[in-house]
Design a protein around this motif. Structure first.
Motif, mmCIF file in Angstrom:
data_model
loop_
_atom_site.group_PDB
_atom_site.id
_atom_site.type_symbol
_atom_site.label_atom_id
_atom_site.label_comp_id
_atom_site.label_asym_id
_atom_site.label_seq_id
_atom_site.Cartn_x
_atom_site.Cartn_y
_atom_site.Cartn_z
ATOM 1 N N VAL A 1 0.859 -1.190 0.000
ATOM 2 C CA VAL A 1 0.000 0.000 0.000
ATOM 3 C C VAL A 1 0.891 1.234 0.000
ATOM 4 C CG1 VAL A 1 -1.745 1.313 1.257
ATOM 5 C CG2 VAL A 1 -1.862 -1.194 1.208
ATOM 6 N N TYR A 2 0.611 2.146 -0.926
ATOM 7 C CA TYR A 2 1.374 3.389 -1.020
ATOM 8 C C TYR A 2 0.419 4.573 -0.866
ATOM 9 C CZ TYR A 2 4.692 0.186 -3.213
ATOM 10 O OH TYR A 2 5.518 -0.877 -3.468
ATOM 11 N N ILE A 3 0.880 5.597 -0.172
ATOM 12 C CA ILE A 3 0.072 6.812 -0.015
ATOM 13 C C ILE A 3 0.382 7.759 -1.173
ATOM 14 C CG2 ILE A 3 -0.475 8.776 1.462
ATOM 15 C CD1 ILE A 3 0.483 7.135 3.838
ATOM 16 N N LYS A 4 -0.612 8.003 -2.022
ATOM 17 C CA LYS A 4 -0.427 8.928 -3.145
ATOM 18 C C LYS A 4 -0.729 10.359 -2.726
ATOM 19 C CE LYS A 4 -1.202 7.880 -7.324
ATOM 20 N NZ LYS A 4 -1.823 7.586 -8.651
ATOM 21 N N GLU A 5 -1.775 10.544 -1.957
ATOM 22 C CA GLU A 5 -2.126 11.864 -1.426
ATOM 23 C C GLU A 5 -2.592 11.679 0.010
ATOM 24 O OE1 GLU A 5 -4.965 13.999 -3.782
ATOM 25 O OE2 GLU A 5 -4.065 13.353 -5.674
ATOM 26 N N SER A 6 -2.085 12.533 0.891
ATOM 27 C CA SER A 6 -2.451 12.407 2.299
ATOM 28 C C SER A 6 -2.931 13.737 2.855
ATOM 29 C CB SER A 6 -1.258 11.906 3.123
ATOM 30 O OG SER A 6 -1.584 11.877 4.492
ATOM 31 N N ILE A 7 -4.188 13.757 3.278
ATOM 32 C CA ILE A 7 -4.735 14.956 3.910
ATOM 33 C C ILE A 7 -4.088 15.167 5.277
ATOM 34 C CG2 ILE A 7 -6.830 16.058 4.779
ATOM 35 C CD1 ILE A 7 -6.647 15.807 1.721
ATOM 36 N N GLY A 8 -3.869 14.085 5.990
ATOM 37 C CA GLY A 8 -3.297 14.185 7.332
ATOM 38 C C GLY A 8 -1.824 14.515 7.342
ATOM 39 N N GLN A 9 -1.161 14.403 6.182
ATOM 40 C CA GLN A 9 0.274 14.650 6.107
ATOM 41 C C GLN A 9 0.569 16.021 5.515
ATOM 42 O OE1 GLN A 9 1.782 12.700 8.122
ATOM 43 N NE2 GLN A 9 3.045 11.402 6.847
ATOM 44 N N ARG A 10 -0.128 17.038 5.994
ATOM 45 C CA ARG A 10 0.110 18.401 5.543
ATOM 46 C C ARG A 10 0.410 19.291 6.734
ATOM 47 N NH1 ARG A 10 -4.662 19.314 0.967
ATOM 48 N NH2 ARG A 10 -4.051 17.582 -0.375
ATOM 49 N N ILE A 11 1.281 20.256 6.505
ATOM 50 C CA ILE A 11 1.641 21.203 7.564
ATOM 51 C C ILE A 11 1.404 22.623 7.071
ATOM 52 C CG2 ILE A 11 3.376 19.671 8.564
ATOM 53 C CD1 ILE A 11 5.495 21.468 7.166
ATOM 54 N N THR A 12 1.308 23.544 8.014
ATOM 55 C CA THR A 12 1.183 24.961 7.695
ATOM 56 C C THR A 12 2.454 25.672 8.141
ATOM 57 O OG1 THR A 12 -1.213 24.918 8.011
ATOM 58 C CG2 THR A 12 -0.149 27.067 8.077
ATOM 59 N N VAL A 13 3.042 26.450 7.242
ATOM 60 C CA VAL A 13 4.208 27.265 7.585
ATOM 61 C C VAL A 13 3.815 28.719 7.369
ATOM 62 C CG1 VAL A 13 6.659 27.697 7.218
ATOM 63 C CG2 VAL A 13 5.722 25.416 6.784
ATOM 64 N N ASP A 14 3.939 29.527 8.414
ATOM 65 C CA ASP A 14 3.460 30.911 8.361
ATOM 66 C C ASP A 14 4.492 31.839 8.987
ATOM 67 O OD1 ASP A 14 1.756 32.980 7.837
ATOM 68 O OD2 ASP A 14 0.183 32.369 9.227
ATOM 69 N N GLY A 15 4.230 33.129 8.860
ATOM 70 C CA GLY A 15 5.111 34.108 9.468
ATOM 71 C C GLY A 15 6.168 34.609 8.505
ATOM 72 N N GLU A 16 7.376 34.840 9.016
ATOM 73 C CA GLU A 16 8.428 35.498 8.246
ATOM 74 C C GLU A 16 9.241 34.498 7.421
ATOM 75 O OE1 GLU A 16 8.193 38.583 8.108
ATOM 76 O OE2 GLU A 16 6.869 38.886 9.823
ATOM 77 N N VAL A 17 8.559 33.905 6.426
ATOM 78 C CA VAL A 17 9.202 33.001 5.477
ATOM 79 C C VAL A 17 8.969 33.533 4.073
ATOM 80 C CG1 VAL A 17 9.104 30.925 6.900
ATOM 81 C CG2 VAL A 17 7.131 31.535 5.485
ATOM 82 N N THR A 18 9.687 32.975 3.110
ATOM 83 C CA THR A 18 9.587 33.472 1.734
ATOM 84 C C THR A 18 8.216 33.199 1.129
ATOM 85 O OG1 THR A 18 11.964 33.139 1.428
ATOM 86 C CG2 THR A 18 10.623 33.352 -0.562
ATOM 87 N N LYS A 19 7.684 32.012 1.354
ATOM 88 C CA LYS A 19 6.364 31.670 0.809
ATOM 89 C C LYS A 19 5.580 30.845 1.833
ATOM 90 C CE LYS A 19 8.345 27.761 -1.772
ATOM 91 N NZ LYS A 19 8.332 27.002 -3.049
#
Length: 256
Positions: free
Chosen positions: A138-156
């Motif tokens: 079994v391979y994970i092609k897309e994972s909703i639970g495997q997402r993070i949010t990066v915010d603040g003083e970053v480029t993007k």
């Protein structure tokens, strides 16, 4: 004497601009909730219940096995391959009820299980009546639970997918690194543990230098990079010096 007087005037101008820049920064840059929290106590209640707690190190999410693998979630897209039985291979999406549907064996609950647990369950189901010693991957092609949010003083800033072994350094790289005022020493990682939200401050400079551990990042984490007050002050100083320099050049143009 004229040169000396001019030099002293320049020094006074630099000092006054520096003080002005620092004053401007302190009046426009408010302390973050985390900064305030660290100054007052180690925890504070959240409006939706639970508490925001400052910790030195973040524990792995409760739904991981020894911190190694996160369970599957509804809406994850999986690729199920049965070795040497190509007509049983499928790309399936975990439905809202946490299940997937496969040939011959029907519905199988996937949500809440690790990939390895799901592989073993599918192998058992096929082995009961249909295949001898089935080998399922079994391979994970897309994972909703495997997402993070990066915010603040970053480029993007944004939401990014992460793998099962992503680190804080990887997360910062996904966001293009720090912007001009981002403070590598003020990188805060928020993680939901039960009803509480835990937050820890990491120094990316120390991590890059090999002096601190590079923590693992999990799906659902939120990473916020705060600004460096000294960098903001320096930028304000440069802007002020640029304005002063432009004014001086205009003053020597005939007719102005």
């Amino acid at each position: 004497m004229g040169v000396f007087a001019k030099s002293c005037t320049t020094c006074v101008l630099l000092a006054s601009l520096s003080i002005s820049a620092c004053t401007s920064t302190s009046s426009t840059t408010s302390s973050s909730p985390v900064d305030a929290l660290q100054l007052t106590s180690s925890s504070a209640p959240l409006s939706g219940g639970g508490a925001l707690q400052v910790v030195k190190e973040l524990p792995a999410p409760q739904d991981t096995q020894n911190g190694n693998e996160q369970p599957l979630s509804p809406n994850d897209v999986l690729e199920v391959n049965v070795f040497q039985v190509d007509n049983l291979n499928r790309t399936v999406q975990v439905d809202a009820g946490g299940q997937i549907s496969l040939p011959l064996i029907g519905t199988v609950t996937a949500a809440g299980k690790t990939v390895r647990q799901l592989e073993q369950e599918i192998e058992t189901a096929y082995g009961v009546n249909y295949l001898q010693s089935p080998d399922v991957s079994v391979y994970i092609k897309e994972s909703i639970g495997q997402r993070i949010t990066v915010d603040g003083e970053v480029t993007k800033a944004g939401i990014f997918p992460v793998s099962s072994n992503s680190s804080l350094i990887d997360a910062v790289a996904l966001a293009g690194g720090f912007n001009a005022v981002g403070d590598a020493k003020k990188v805060f990682v928020y993680r939901n543990i039960g009803t509480n939200t835990l937050v820890a401050n990491y120094d990316v400079e120390q991590i890059r230098a090999g002096k601190s551990r590079n923590p693992r990042i999990y799906g659902g984490d939120k990473i916020v990079v705060f600004a460096s007050k000294s960098k903001i002050a320096m930028n304000n100083l440069k802007d002020a010096l640029g304005v002063a320099s432009s004014a001086a050049r205009l003053a020597v143009v005939p007719g102005l």
